[in-house]
Scaffold this motif. Structure first.
Motif, mmCIF file in Angstrom:
data_model
loop_
_atom_site.group_PDB
_atom_site.id
_atom_site.type_symbol
_atom_site.label_atom_id
_atom_site.label_comp_id
_atom_site.label_asym_id
_atom_site.label_seq_id
_atom_site.Cartn_x
_atom_site.Cartn_y
_atom_site.Cartn_z
ATOM 1 N N VAL A 141 8.020 12.764 -7.544
ATOM 2 C CA VAL A 141 7.413 11.576 -8.157
ATOM 3 C C VAL A 141 7.816 10.288 -7.445
ATOM 4 N N PRO A 142 9.119 10.028 -7.228
ATOM 5 C CA PRO A 142 9.475 8.791 -6.507
ATOM 6 C C PRO A 142 8.866 8.719 -5.111
ATOM 7 N N SER A 143 8.795 9.864 -4.432
ATOM 8 C CA SER A 143 8.240 9.867 -3.078
ATOM 9 C C SER A 143 6.749 9.574 -3.090
ATOM 10 N N LEU A 144 6.045 10.032 -4.107
ATOM 11 C CA LEU A 144 4.619 9.727 -4.223
ATOM 12 C C LEU A 144 4.408 8.228 -4.440
ATOM 13 N N ILE A 145 5.304 7.604 -5.202
ATOM 14 C CA ILE A 145 5.223 6.157 -5.390
ATOM 15 C C ILE A 145 5.502 5.447 -4.070
ATOM 16 N N THR A 146 6.458 5.982 -3.301
ATOM 17 C CA THR A 146 6.768 5.406 -1.994
ATOM 18 C C THR A 146 5.563 5.459 -1.071
ATOM 19 N N LEU A 147 4.796 6.547 -1.144
ATOM 20 C CA LEU A 147 3.598 6.661 -0.315
ATOM 21 C C LEU A 147 2.579 5.570 -0.661
ATOM 22 N N CYS A 148 2.522 5.170 -1.919
ATOM 23 C CA CYS A 148 1.626 4.076 -2.310
ATOM 24 C C CYS A 148 2.033 2.782 -1.619
ATOM 25 N N ASN A 149 3.325 2.597 -1.421
ATOM 26 C CA ASN A 149 3.825 1.466 -0.646
ATOM 27 C C ASN A 149 3.252 1.510 0.770
ATOM 28 N N ALA A 150 3.332 2.667 1.404
ATOM 29 C CA ALA A 150 2.812 2.820 2.768
ATOM 30 C C ALA A 150 1.305 2.611 2.811
ATOM 31 N N PHE A 151 0.582 3.095 1.794
ATOM 32 C CA PHE A 151 -0.871 2.931 1.744
ATOM 33 C C PHE A 151 -1.251 1.451 1.697
ATOM 34 N N CYS A 152 -0.488 0.665 0.926
ATOM 35 C CA CYS A 152 -0.752 -0.774 0.854
ATOM 36 C C CYS A 152 -0.559 -1.419 2.225
ATOM 37 N N GLY A 153 0.506 -1.023 2.922
ATOM 38 C CA GLY A 153 0.745 -1.560 4.251
ATOM 39 C C GLY A 153 -0.358 -1.209 5.226
ATOM 40 N N PHE A 154 -0.818 0.036 5.174
ATOM 41 C CA PHE A 154 -1.896 0.466 6.072
ATOM 42 C C PHE A 154 -3.186 -0.292 5.778
ATOM 43 N N ALA A 155 -3.497 -0.465 4.492
ATOM 44 C CA ALA A 155 -4.707 -1.201 4.119
ATOM 45 C C ALA A 155 -4.629 -2.645 4.597
ATOM 46 N N SER A 156 -3.444 -3.246 4.528
ATOM 47 C CA SER A 156 -3.269 -4.614 5.010
ATOM 48 C C SER A 156 -3.537 -4.708 6.508
ATOM 49 N N ILE A 157 -3.088 -3.713 7.252
ATOM 50 C CA ILE A 157 -3.351 -3.688 8.702
ATOM 51 C C ILE A 157 -4.847 -3.627 8.968
ATOM 52 N N VAL A 158 -5.548 -2.775 8.227
ATOM 53 C CA VAL A 158 -7.000 -2.630 8.409
ATOM 54 C C VAL A 158 -7.710 -3.949 8.105
#
Length: 275
Positions: free
Chosen positions: A17-34
């Motif tokens: 569960v915590p790691s899945l939340i961490t992935l949401c952090n990475a997804f936000c960063g990737f979307a910002s790059i796009v």
């Protein structure tokens, strides 16, 4: 997610569960790059969506640590994943924003100017990765100061970079002065991340004494963000960026703690005996 020494017993309690939340952090960063790259291709300003995505990454970066503590699910996997996500959201994404924003405001297309733009973006990325590695090393060896960060935290550094796109253009500087001001701003933010300047942890403002003042402070911050939106977020980021280290040093001096020893500790230099 809070990085702490991991032993075999803790590792056996791995919870996704915590790691899945961490992935949401990475997804936000990737979307910002796009979003940043898309705006550059279209010749448009960096959208405010990048700032909201940064806020989302910061929220998820906080929630994964809370989830890990609540579920008693701290793990080496989660700690490493958290650093990788931070490298994307608070390292690569702001570095791309630096390149896009400064390159668009480059007064000429000379090779020197373009190389300076590349240097500022790459230097920021390098300092973020260096800072994350240093933080992990201190955390895993048990030498991390839980009440204070050593150097500007990477989420705060990312906030300073994105806020530049909103407020610095209002200074109405000449094109060349504006260009070099942006370069200096990016380099200064990068250097603060790898410095030994003390930045107090945000939870000290939330859980400090007296509790009434802490509650009022939290209400003021959240209320201002709800009313004024991104502008309030940027102002609070600048307050932390500028005032927090000065306040921390004053507190340490008042308590008789060696401020210079703290500033130079990670560089391996002995401070002067004069305070």
């Amino acid at each position: 997610m809070t990085n702490e020494p991991i032993d075999e017993e803790v590792e056996a309690r791995f919870n996704p569960v915590p790691s899945l939340i961490t992935l949401c952090n990475a997804f936000c960063g990737f979307a910002s790059i796009v979003y940043a790259i898309t705006s550059y291709v279209r010749g448009e300003p960096i959208p405010q969506a990048c700032i909201w995505l940064l806020l989302g990454a910061m929220v998820f970066d906080t929630l994964d640590g809370l989830a890990a503590r609540m579920l008693n699910a701290k793990s080496l996997h989660g700690a490493n994943l958290d650093s990788l996500a931070d490298a994307i959201s608070f390292g690569a994404a702001p570095a791309v924003a630096i390149f896009v924003f400064i390159r668009r405001n480059c007064p000429d297309g000379s090779t020197t100017a373009v190389l300076l733009v590349w240097a500022s973006a790459l230097f920021y990325l390098a300092c973020t990765l260096w800072r994350l590695a240093r933080y992990n090393a201190l955390a895993f060896t048990g030498k991390k100061d839980d009440g204070c960060f050593m150097g500007l935290p990477s989420p705060a550094g990312a906030s300073m970079i994105y806020s530049a796109g909103l407020f610095i253009p209002r200074l109405e500087l000449g094109p060349h002065l504006f260009f070099y001001f942006l370069l200096g701003y990016a380099f200064l933010t990068s250097l603060l991340m790898v410095s030994d300047v003390p930045y107090p942890h945000a939870r000290r403002c939330v859980s400090g004494e007296p509790r009434v003042l802490s509650f009022v402070f939290v209400c003021v911050v959240l209320g201002s963000i709800l009313v004024f939106g991104v502008t309030a977020m940027v102002i609070w980021a600048y307050i932390y960026f500028l005032i927090a280290p000065l306040a921390e040093l004053l507190v340490r001096k008042k308590a008789g703690r060696p401020a210079r020893a703290f500033l130079f500790s990670s560089l391996g230099r002995k401070p002067s005996s004069r305070i």
